[in-house]
Design a protein around this motif. Structure first.
Motif, PDB file in Angstrom:
ATOM      1  N   GLY A  13     -32.091  -8.318  19.796  1.00 28.32           N
ATOM      2  CA  GLY A  13     -31.872  -7.459  17.722  1.00 28.32           C
ATOM      3  C   GLY A  13     -30.796  -6.768  17.951  1.00 28.32           C
ATOM      4  O   GLY A  13     -30.560  -6.440  16.667  1.00 28.32           O
ATOM      5  N   THR A  14     -31.765  -5.232  18.641  1.00 30.36           N
ATOM      6  CA  THR A  14     -31.181  -4.218  18.363  1.00 30.36           C
ATOM      7  C   THR A  14     -29.608  -4.317  18.623  1.00 30.36           C
ATOM      8  O   THR A  14     -28.517  -3.636  18.387  1.00 30.36           O
ATOM      9  CB  THR A  14     -31.567  -3.704  19.700  1.00 30.36           C
ATOM     10  OG1 THR A  14     -33.021  -3.438  19.760  1.00 30.36           O
ATOM     11  CG2 THR A  14     -30.973  -2.201  19.629  1.00 30.36           C
ATOM     12  N   LEU A  15     -28.872  -5.353  19.380  1.00 33.14           N
ATOM     13  CA  LEU A  15     -27.504  -5.676  19.687  1.00 33.14           C
ATOM     14  C   LEU A  15     -26.721  -5.815  18.387  1.00 33.14           C
ATOM     15  O   LEU A  15     -25.939  -5.542  17.929  1.00 33.14           O
ATOM     16  CB  LEU A  15     -27.042  -6.198  20.900  1.00 33.14           C
ATOM     17  CG  LEU A  15     -25.534  -6.033  21.377  1.00 33.14           C
ATOM     18  CD1 LEU A  15     -25.056  -5.024  21.566  1.00 33.14           C
ATOM     19  CD2 LEU A  15     -25.518  -7.102  22.389  1.00 33.14           C
ATOM     20  N   VAL A  16     -27.345  -6.760  17.923  1.00 38.07           N
ATOM     21  CA  VAL A  16     -26.987  -7.161  16.821  1.00 38.07           C
ATOM     22  C   VAL A  16     -26.744  -6.038  15.662  1.00 38.07           C
ATOM     23  O   VAL A  16     -25.665  -6.504  14.525  1.00 38.07           O
ATOM     24  CB  VAL A  16     -27.967  -8.263  16.511  1.00 38.07           C
ATOM     25  CG1 VAL A  16     -27.606  -8.922  14.615  1.00 38.07           C
ATOM     26  CG2 VAL A  16     -27.911  -9.903  17.072  1.00 38.07           C
ATOM     27  N   TYR A  17     -28.508  -5.603  15.261  1.00 34.98           N
ATOM     28  CA  TYR A  17     -28.209  -4.242  14.543  1.00 34.98           C
ATOM     29  C   TYR A  17     -26.904  -3.329  14.697  1.00 34.98           C
ATOM     30  O   TYR A  17     -26.162  -2.797  13.532  1.00 34.98           O
ATOM     31  CB  TYR A  17     -29.465  -4.069  14.533  1.00 34.98           C
ATOM     32  CG  TYR A  17     -29.946  -3.076  13.370  1.00 34.98           C
ATOM     33  CD1 TYR A  17     -29.861  -2.506  12.375  1.00 34.98           C
ATOM     34  CD2 TYR A  17     -30.885  -1.184  13.722  1.00 34.98           C
ATOM     35  CE1 TYR A  17     -30.041  -2.039  10.968  1.00 34.98           C
ATOM     36  CE2 TYR A  17     -30.077  -0.093  13.265  1.00 34.98           C
ATOM     37  CZ  TYR A  17     -30.000  -1.126  11.627  1.00 34.98           C
ATOM     38  OH  TYR A  17     -30.117   0.559  10.794  1.00 34.98           O
TER      39      TYR A  17
END
Length: 339
Positions: free
Chosen positions: A20-24
């Motif tokens: 999720g952090t990578l997507v953001y």
């Protein structure tokens, strides 16, 4: 090996945090410059991406479990293609609905097609990576399973070869015969020579017929008489052939000899009392019959003849049977003929 790591609780808990952090981070890089990342990194959108990552990864994990349990289609390739297509479409639907609800209820405006395209593209890649992890795991499992099966077959073949070799040599009978020859040799050399002849004839037959599939029963009975003569010099129950009423059928080499030895070793020893083995026949079976006086804990049962069962299984559908009566015990062998 069969349990994929994506089902582990720790991976399910921590993986969405990173994905999720990578997507953001990717979305920020698309919409901002690198210098602006520090100002915009921590925000409400970060938690939305992490929550959406939890939703998507749990959905893909459940879909993997469902497709794994499906029996149709039977083809692994077709099932994988179907799984990828269905997962991507449902993944797009989930992401689109979640983004629409977030934008309309929190940000109070409707997301445009470019924003939905960015979110759907990135989360579809994550879903596809999950499926590829599962597919690669399955391929690795199949390859390793095939190797293990080959190793197991090789191990069983080596054990079977060793068992055949041990049965052919029969070390217990070998040492007992040599001991009997040594004992008799000092007092009666002529008798020792007779024992040696019987011993040599039995072992010559066992070793020379090792590669033969079937032999005439008359040839087997001839060697059986020599074996029983050899038994008479050993400290076991004295055995002799009784009634013989068989036609010229075929037997697996050594089968009657092994049955006679098994009878000898499961019967109470006696120096004076002899036992007679009758070999009779019915329409489809040979019957080896004797009056049983068995030793405690050494009863002759069907599972005692597993190696003979295995040999006869190649030639006849009927099993080798052991029938225990009040007086007689009978071993039934299928009658074999060469066509």
């Amino acid at each position: 090996m069969k349990t994929l790591f994506i089902h582990k609780p720790l991976f399910r808990l921590l993986s969405p945090l990173f994905s999720g952090t990578l997507v953001y981070l990717l979305i920020l890089l698309i919409n901002n410059t690198i210098d602006e990342l520090g100002d915009n990194f921590f925000g409400q959108e970060l938690y939305v991406c992490i929550g959406l990552a939890y939703l998507i990864q749990e959905y893909v994990r459940v879909s993997i479990v469902i497709f794994k349990r499906l029996k149709r289609p039977s083809s692994f390739f077709v099932k994988t293609i179907l799984q990828i297509i269905s997962t991507i479409f449902i993944n797009i639907a989930l992401v689109s609905v979640a983004m629409y609800l977030y934008f309309t209820n929190v940000l109070y405006y409707t997301p445009n097609s470019n924003e939905l395209l960015v979110f759907n593209s990135i989360f579809s890649v994550i879903a596809l990576i999950y499926i590829l992890l599962y597919v690669s795991h399955q391929f690795l499992y199949m390859v390793n399973t095939e190797k293990l099966e080959k190793e197991e077959w090789a191990r069983l073949e080596v054990e079977e070869d060793f068992t055949d070799f041990k049965r052919g040599i029969n070390p217990e009978l070998l040492f007992e015969s040599l001991e009997a020859i040594l004992v008799v040799m000092k007092g009666n050399p002529d008798k020792a020579e007779q024992i040696t002849d019987s011993f040599a004839m039995v072992y010559r037959y066992l070793l020379s017929k090792k590669k033969d599939e079937l032999v005439p029963i008359s040839e087997e009975l001839k060697i059986l008489k020599e074996l029983l003569q050899l038994f008479s010099e050993l400290p076991h129950r004295k055995i002799q052939l009784g009634k013989i009423a068989v036609d010229e059928s075929m037997v697996v080499p050594g089968s009657l000899l092994r049955i006679a030895e098994k009878v000898m070793r499961t019967t109470i020893p006696s120096e004076v009392k002899k036992m007679a083995i009758d070999i009779l026949e019915s329409e489809n079976e040979l019957a080896i019959q004797y009056k049983h006086e068995e030793r405690i804990g050494k009863s002759l049962k069907t599972n005692s003849l597993n190696y003979i069962q295995r040999d006869y299984r190649y030639y006849a559908p009927e099993p080798v049977k052991v029938v225990h009566g009040d007086v007689f015990k009978t071993i039934y062998l299928p009658k074999l003929y060469l066509e």
